[in-house]
Design a protein around this motif. Structure first.
Motif, PDB file in Angstrom:
ATOM      1  N   ASN A 263     -14.621 -13.751   0.690  1.00  0.00           N
ATOM      2  CA  ASN A 263     -13.836 -14.963   0.439  1.00  0.00           C
ATOM      3  C   ASN A 263     -13.961 -15.413  -1.011  1.00  0.00           C
ATOM      4  OD1 ASN A 263     -12.207 -17.152   1.656  1.00  0.00           O
ATOM      5  ND2 ASN A 263     -13.934 -18.429   0.998  1.00  0.00           N
ATOM      6  N   ARG A 264     -15.144 -15.275  -1.590  1.00  0.00           N
ATOM      7  CA  ARG A 264     -15.330 -15.659  -2.990  1.00  0.00           C
ATOM      8  C   ARG A 264     -14.626 -14.678  -3.936  1.00  0.00           C
ATOM      9  NH1 ARG A 264     -20.633 -16.578  -1.124  1.00  0.00           N
ATOM     10  NH2 ARG A 264     -21.339 -14.607  -2.058  1.00  0.00           N
ATOM     11  N   ALA A 265     -14.459 -13.429  -3.496  1.00  0.00           N
ATOM     12  CA  ALA A 265     -13.855 -12.404  -4.368  1.00  0.00           C
ATOM     13  C   ALA A 265     -12.337 -12.498  -4.440  1.00  0.00           C
ATOM     14  CB  ALA A 265     -14.263 -11.017  -3.883  1.00  0.00           C
ATOM     15  N   ILE A 266     -11.715 -13.258  -3.568  1.00  0.00           N
ATOM     16  CA  ILE A 266     -10.256 -13.349  -3.536  1.00  0.00           C
ATOM     17  C   ILE A 266      -9.713 -13.858  -4.859  1.00  0.00           C
ATOM     18  CG2 ILE A 266      -8.313 -14.560  -2.457  1.00  0.00           C
ATOM     19  CD1 ILE A 266      -9.824 -14.380   0.185  1.00  0.00           C
ATOM     20  N   LYS A 267     -10.452 -14.763  -5.509  1.00  0.00           N
ATOM     21  CA  LYS A 267      -9.948 -15.355  -6.771  1.00  0.00           C
ATOM     22  C   LYS A 267      -9.774 -14.318  -7.880  1.00  0.00           C
ATOM     23  CE  LYS A 267     -14.447 -16.720  -8.701  1.00  0.00           C
ATOM     24  NZ  LYS A 267     -15.245 -15.926  -7.756  1.00  0.00           N
ATOM     25  N   ASP A 268     -10.461 -13.166  -7.762  1.00  0.00           N
ATOM     26  CA  ASP A 268     -10.375 -12.133  -8.793  1.00  0.00           C
ATOM     27  C   ASP A 268      -9.297 -11.083  -8.516  1.00  0.00           C
ATOM     28  OD1 ASP A 268     -12.548 -13.230 -10.257  1.00  0.00           O
ATOM     29  OD2 ASP A 268     -13.973 -12.286  -8.861  1.00  0.00           O
ATOM     30  N   LEU A 269      -8.593 -11.202  -7.383  1.00  0.00           N
ATOM     31  CA  LEU A 269      -7.511 -10.253  -7.057  1.00  0.00           C
ATOM     32  C   LEU A 269      -6.251 -10.593  -7.815  1.00  0.00           C
ATOM     33  CD1 LEU A 269      -7.932 -10.037  -3.165  1.00  0.00           C
ATOM     34  CD2 LEU A 269      -8.649  -8.352  -4.864  1.00  0.00           C
ATOM     35  N   PRO A 270      -5.377  -9.629  -7.980  1.00  0.00           N
ATOM     36  CA  PRO A 270      -4.053  -9.923  -8.568  1.00  0.00           C
ATOM     37  C   PRO A 270      -3.323 -10.959  -7.721  1.00  0.00           C
ATOM     38  CG  PRO A 270      -4.446  -7.571  -8.492  1.00  0.00           C
ATOM     39  CD  PRO A 270      -5.547  -8.182  -7.716  1.00  0.00           C
TER      40      PRO A 270
ATOM     41  N   ASP B 280      -0.399 -11.142  -6.555  1.00  0.00           N
ATOM     42  CA  ASP B 280       0.432 -10.673  -5.447  1.00  0.00           C
ATOM     43  C   ASP B 280      -0.393 -10.223  -4.246  1.00  0.00           C
ATOM     44  OD1 ASP B 280      -0.634  -8.575  -6.844  1.00  0.00           O
ATOM     45  OD2 ASP B 280       1.069  -7.226  -6.456  1.00  0.00           O
ATOM     46  N   ARG B 281      -1.727 -10.104  -4.409  1.00  0.00           N
ATOM     47  CA  ARG B 281      -2.567  -9.662  -3.299  1.00  0.00           C
ATOM     48  C   ARG B 281      -3.424 -10.802  -2.712  1.00  0.00           C
ATOM     49  NH1 ARG B 281      -5.048  -3.893  -5.432  1.00  0.00           N
ATOM     50  NH2 ARG B 281      -3.058  -2.782  -5.684  1.00  0.00           N
ATOM     51  N   LYS B 282      -3.487 -11.926  -3.413  1.00  0.00           N
ATOM     52  CA  LYS B 282      -4.368 -13.002  -2.960  1.00  0.00           C
ATOM     53  C   LYS B 282      -3.970 -13.552  -1.597  1.00  0.00           C
ATOM     54  CE  LYS B 282      -6.049 -14.665  -7.432  1.00  0.00           C
ATOM     55  NZ  LYS B 282      -6.131 -15.818  -8.346  1.00  0.00           N
ATOM     56  N   ALA B 283      -2.669 -13.716  -1.373  1.00  0.00           N
ATOM     57  CA  ALA B 283      -2.224 -14.318  -0.115  1.00  0.00           C
ATOM     58  C   ALA B 283      -2.609 -13.455   1.076  1.00  0.00           C
ATOM     59  CB  ALA B 283      -0.715 -14.539  -0.141  1.00  0.00           C
ATOM     60  N   ALA B 284      -2.373 -12.168   0.986  1.00  0.00           N
ATOM     61  CA  ALA B 284      -2.687 -11.284   2.112  1.00  0.00           C
ATOM     62  C   ALA B 284      -4.191 -11.197   2.336  1.00  0.00           C
ATOM     63  CB  ALA B 284      -2.113  -9.880   1.844  1.00  0.00           C
ATOM     64  N   ALA B 285      -4.942 -11.125   1.241  1.00  0.00           N
ATOM     65  CA  ALA B 285      -6.395 -11.048   1.387  1.00  0.00           C
ATOM     66  C   ALA B 285      -6.944 -12.345   1.960  1.00  0.00           C
ATOM     67  CB  ALA B 285      -7.038 -10.742   0.042  1.00  0.00           C
ATOM     68  N   GLY B 286      -6.401 -13.478   1.500  1.00  0.00           N
ATOM     69  CA  GLY B 286      -6.862 -14.766   2.007  1.00  0.00           C
ATOM     70  C   GLY B 286      -6.593 -14.915   3.495  1.00  0.00           C
ATOM     71  N   LYS B 287      -5.384 -14.419   3.920  1.00  0.00           N
ATOM     72  CA  LYS B 287      -5.048 -14.498   5.331  1.00  0.00           C
ATOM     73  C   LYS B 287      -5.992 -13.629   6.162  1.00  0.00           C
ATOM     74  CE  LYS B 287      -1.210 -13.777   8.528  1.00  0.00           C
ATOM     75  NZ  LYS B 287       0.206 -13.353   8.665  1.00  0.00           N
ATOM     76  N   LEU B 288      -6.304 -12.429   5.680  1.00  0.00           N
ATOM     77  CA  LEU B 288      -7.169 -11.504   6.396  1.00  0.00           C
ATOM     78  C   LEU B 288      -8.580 -12.078   6.550  1.00  0.00           C
ATOM     79  CD1 LEU B 288      -7.669  -8.686   7.637  1.00  0.00           C
ATOM     80  CD2 LEU B 288      -8.221  -7.892   5.326  1.00  0.00           C
ATOM     81  N   VAL B 289      -9.135 -12.573   5.438  1.00  0.00           N
ATOM     82  CA  VAL B 289     -10.496 -13.115   5.483  1.00  0.00           C
ATOM     83  C   VAL B 289     -10.530 -14.415   6.269  1.00  0.00           C
ATOM     84  CG1 VAL B 289     -12.401 -14.009   4.098  1.00  0.00           C
ATOM     85  CG2 VAL B 289     -11.140 -11.991   3.333  1.00  0.00           C
ATOM     86  N   GLY B 290      -9.522 -15.276   6.051  1.00  0.00           N
ATOM     87  CA  GLY B 290      -9.488 -16.566   6.743  1.00  0.00           C
ATOM     88  C   GLY B 290      -9.408 -16.410   8.247  1.00  0.00           C
ATOM     89  N   GLN B 291      -8.549 -15.485   8.714  1.00  0.00           N
ATOM     90  CA  GLN B 291      -8.445 -15.267  10.151  1.00  0.00           C
ATOM     91  C   GLN B 291      -9.769 -14.732  10.729  1.00  0.00           C
ATOM     92  OE1 GLN B 291      -5.030 -12.702  10.576  1.00  0.00           O
ATOM     93  NE2 GLN B 291      -3.567 -14.427  10.622  1.00  0.00           N
ATOM     94  N   GLY B 292     -10.403 -13.834   9.975  1.00  0.00           N
ATOM     95  CA  GLY B 292     -11.682 -13.285  10.449  1.00  0.00           C
ATOM     96  C   GLY B 292     -12.755 -14.362  10.552  1.00  0.00           C
ATOM     97  N   LYS B 293     -12.887 -15.191   9.500  1.00  0.00           N
ATOM     98  CA  LYS B 293     -13.882 -16.260   9.543  1.00  0.00           C
ATOM     99  C   LYS B 293     -13.561 -17.263  10.645  1.00  0.00           C
ATOM    100  CE  LYS B 293     -15.997 -17.983   6.110  1.00  0.00           C
ATOM    101  NZ  LYS B 293     -16.424 -18.701   4.891  1.00  0.00           N
ATOM    102  N   GLY B 294     -12.255 -17.505  10.860  1.00  0.00           N
ATOM    103  CA  GLY B 294     -11.865 -18.446  11.906  1.00  0.00           C
ATOM    104  C   GLY B 294     -12.313 -17.982  13.279  1.00  0.00           C
ATOM    105  N   ARG B 295     -12.107 -16.683  13.557  1.00  0.00           N
ATOM    106  CA  ARG B 295     -12.542 -16.133  14.842  1.00  0.00           C
ATOM    107  C   ARG B 295     -14.058 -16.279  15.014  1.00  0.00           C
ATOM    108  NH1 ARG B 295     -10.810 -10.160  15.442  1.00  0.00           N
ATOM    109  NH2 ARG B 295     -11.850 -10.481  17.472  1.00  0.00           N
TER     110      ARG B 295
END
Length: 372
Positions: free
Chosen positions: A56-63, A65-80
């Motif tokens: 989750n902390r590494a998302i800020k260093d992504l391009p 165009d990739r931040k949204a998808a990565a944020g959704k993937l990590v956010g859904q996982g942490k939510g579960r």
């Protein structure tokens, strides 16, 4: 889908990595058997050092165009994981509460004393035991004031003006209105004034026991205290002799110590009795208790190796005392005696230090329990 950052030092954010982290967290949550174990699972899988938090902390260093998808993937996982943690926390907390209630069940219908019980002081219990003895043989219990007139405390009892007991180093004098020593009042040094009052008020015949608190200017140590307790006895009637005195004291010794004590009288002197004696009884702690033909144990702490224990002073009431209190000594005779209740308790129950009786530690009286 893979969201691998261009920097090789950053964590990999892709579905296999995040999915594996989520699965591991869910398995650990399901395996946690206590809320304490679940707390450690939370630290391991969603704490700052966990895979999900690091990703989750590494998302800020992504391009961008990739931040949204990565944020959704990590956010859904942490939510579960967080939902599973919350559900398991509620489940374990409820189970632990139910177990605690079952284990700590209190029957509210059982009577209980909300106030902790104290204990009656053994001196008071012993004083009552002594009083019961005298009531049982037909005597009466008499009481009197603790602040007493000098006449009752000394003069009526044949203490002359120069007697050592009347000196300030032996007696507590009550100050007069101007702060002087001429009030004529003292803290009674014995309970004998009660006897004098009873003779003046009631005359003869008279059979009374006088228990109570007395005061002398002694230093507090292992065997002395300035405030202590006595019981004195007085019998006035026609034809009384020393034999009646000895019989009474023998019966009292048997009542207090059990058995059939062996006693003796030693000549002594008291202003208020004539003849006077000290009464001793054979030591009940060492071999001396077996009889006069048995030697005492030289190391016995109760009798000091003598084989005898001093019980108290006694004698026939001095005719001068009878006359001072309005009784004709030609017609009536009497005997009197005095015993220290603290001394009896020390002998009877093995109390070694007077401090234990006066310092107020509740553990001391509790040791004695209830006496019937």
């Amino acid at each position: 889908m893979s969201e691998t950052p261009s920097n090789p030092d950053l964590p990999v954010i892709d579905e296999p990595t995040i999915g594996a982290a989520v699965d591991a967290a869910l398995a650990a949550i399901a395996a946690a058997g206590t809320t304490a174990a679940l707390k450690q699972v939370r630290i391991d899988h969603v704490g700052d050092a966990s895979v999900l938090s690091t990703a989750n902390r590494a998302i800020k260093d992504l391009p961008k165009d990739r931040k949204a998808a990565a944020g959704k993937l990590v956010g859904q996982g942490k939510g579960r994981v967080q939902q599973a943690l919350a559900a398991r926390q509620a489940e374990l907390a409820a189970a632990e509460e139910e177990a605690a209630l079952a284990e700590e069940t209190v029957d509210v219908t059982v009577p209980t004393d909300r106030r902790p019980r104290g204990a009656r002081h053994p001196l008071r219990t012993l004083e009552d035991r002594i009083a019961d003895f005298f009531v049982g043989i037909g005597w009466e219990i008499a009481e009197g004031p603790e602040i007493e007139a000098e006449w009752f405390n000394f003069d009526a009892l044949n203490f002359d003006a120069d007697h050592p007991a009347r000196q300030m180093q032996d007696t507590f004098y009550v100050a007069g209105p101007d702060g002087g020593e001429d009030s004529g009042l003292v803290l009674r040094t014995h309970t004998s004034p009660v006897q004098a009052r009873a003779m003046l008020e009631r005359g003869a015949p008279l059979y009374i026991a006088c228990p109570g608190t007395v005061f002398r200017t002694d230093e507090l140590d292992a065997t002395h205290t300035p405030v202590f307790h006595q019981v004195e006895g007085l019998a006035i009637d026609k034809g009384l002799t020393m034999a009646n005195l000895v019989g009474t004291l023998d019966a009292l010794a048997a009542h207090l110590f059990g058995g059939a004590p062996i006693t003796r009288l030693r000549p002594s002197y008291f202003p208020f009795t004539e003849p006077s004696a000290e009464m001793d009884f054979r030591c009940f702690s060492c071999d001396a208790r077996e009889g006069l033909d048995h030697d005492a144990d030289p190391a016995c702490r109760v009798c000091g190796g003598t084989g005898w224990i001093e019980m108290g002073g006694c004698g026939m009431v001095n005719p001068a005392v009878l006359r001072a209190c309005g009784i004709d000594p030609e017609e009536h005779q009497g005997f009197a005696f005095g015993l220290g209740i603290e001394r009896i308790l020390m002998l009877r129950n093995g109390v070694k230090d007077m401090h234990d009786m006066v310092e107020g530690d509740v553990r001391f009286p509790q040791h004695y329990g209830t006496e019937i």
